[in-house]
Design a protein around this motif. Structure first.
Motif, short mmCIF file in Angstrom:
data_model
loop_
_atom_site.label_atom_id
_atom_site.label_comp_id
_atom_site.label_asym_id
_atom_site.label_seq_id
_atom_site.Cartn_x
_atom_site.Cartn_y
_atom_site.Cartn_z
N ARG A 61 0.92 -1.39 -0.13
CA ARG A 61 0.23 -0.04 0.11
C ARG A 61 0.76 1.48 -0.08
O ARG A 61 0.64 2.21 -0.68
CB ARG A 61 -0.75 0.09 1.19
N ALA A 62 2.05 1.24 0.41
CA ALA A 62 3.14 2.35 0.53
C ALA A 62 3.90 2.38 -0.25
O ALA A 62 3.00 3.86 -0.65
CB ALA A 62 3.56 2.21 1.81
N TYR A 63 3.85 1.65 -0.78
CA TYR A 63 4.74 2.01 -2.33
C TYR A 63 3.02 1.94 -3.53
O TYR A 63 4.02 3.35 -3.94
CB TYR A 63 5.13 0.67 -2.80
N ALA A 64 2.49 1.23 -3.67
CA ALA A 64 1.08 2.30 -4.41
C ALA A 64 0.93 3.62 -4.07
O ALA A 64 0.86 3.82 -5.31
CB ALA A 64 0.27 1.40 -4.37
N GLU A 65 0.77 4.03 -2.31
CA GLU A 65 0.38 5.33 -2.87
C GLU A 65 1.79 6.51 -3.61
O GLU A 65 1.60 7.24 -3.67
CB GLU A 65 0.16 5.58 -1.28
N LEU A 66 2.87 5.64 -2.76
CA LEU A 66 3.70 6.59 -3.51
C LEU A 66 4.26 5.79 -4.88
O LEU A 66 4.36 7.81 -5.65
CB LEU A 66 5.04 6.22 -3.12
N ALA A 67 3.67 5.54 -5.98
CA ALA A 67 3.90 5.84 -6.60
C ALA A 67 2.57 6.64 -7.73
O ALA A 67 2.69 7.08 -8.83
CB ALA A 67 3.52 3.79 -7.31
N LYS A 68 1.40 6.41 -6.79
CA LYS A 68 0.67 7.40 -7.62
C LYS A 68 0.64 9.12 -7.29
O LYS A 68 0.65 9.27 -7.86
CB LYS A 68 -1.05 6.68 -6.88
N ALA A 69 1.37 9.17 -5.48
CA ALA A 69 2.20 10.54 -5.47
C ALA A 69 3.17 11.13 -6.47
O ALA A 69 3.22 12.45 -7.17
CB ALA A 69 2.71 10.53 -4.14
N ILE A 70 3.59 10.67 -7.00
CA ILE A 70 5.02 10.56 -8.39
C ILE A 70 4.29 10.62 -9.65
O ILE A 70 4.29 11.50 -9.43
CB ILE A 70 5.85 9.76 -7.91
N ALA A 71 3.24 9.56 -9.91
CA ALA A 71 2.84 10.30 -11.31
C ALA A 71 1.96 11.21 -11.55
O ALA A 71 2.10 12.10 -12.35
CB ALA A 71 1.99 8.83 -11.58
N GLU A 72 0.88 11.53 -9.78
CA GLU A 72 0.57 13.33 -9.97
C GLU A 72 1.14 13.96 -10.32
O GLU A 72 0.91 15.10 -10.72
CB GLU A 72 -0.20 12.45 -9.18
#
Length: 114
Positions: A74-85
């Protein structure tokens, strides 16, 4: 004896732990919608791999590993989403700045022709 010890340590996965896994999958889906595969491939792939790890831990009834992998996924997915945004917003900003420069150049050109 070792096989029996392993069975004795096996724990059922609780509904709360299953919820963490589900939350991790939801976060990964959100990251995918944000185009994290393209814009933040490393943390996105890490999140995917951790979900696989969690799923495997569920098979072995390893509640601790299941929970840890779910939380990290979950943490990595949220990080990936934040970076992508962030990268997406940076691209929009760059395009806006370019359009602004073009508009300024047009204005200057019009001023010269008057």
């Amino acid at each position: 004896i070792a096989a029996l010890a392993g069975k004795a340590e096996a724990q059922a996965i609780s509904p709360a732990q299953e919820q963490e896994f589900s939350d991790a999958k939801t976060a990964l889906d959100a990251a995918q919608r944000a185009q994290a595969e393209k814009l933040a491939p490393e943390p996105f792939k890490k999140a995917q791999n951790l979900l696989v790890t969690a799923d495997n831990a569920r098979s072995f009834k390893d509640a601790v590993k299941f929970t840890q992998a779910s939380r990290l996924a979950r943490a990595y997915a949220e990080l990936a989403k934040a970076i992508a945004e962030l990268k997406s917003e940076e691209e929009k900003l760059a395009a806006t700045q370019e359009a602004l420069q073009n508009a300024k150049a047009e204005i200057e050109q019009l001023k010269k022709t008057q």
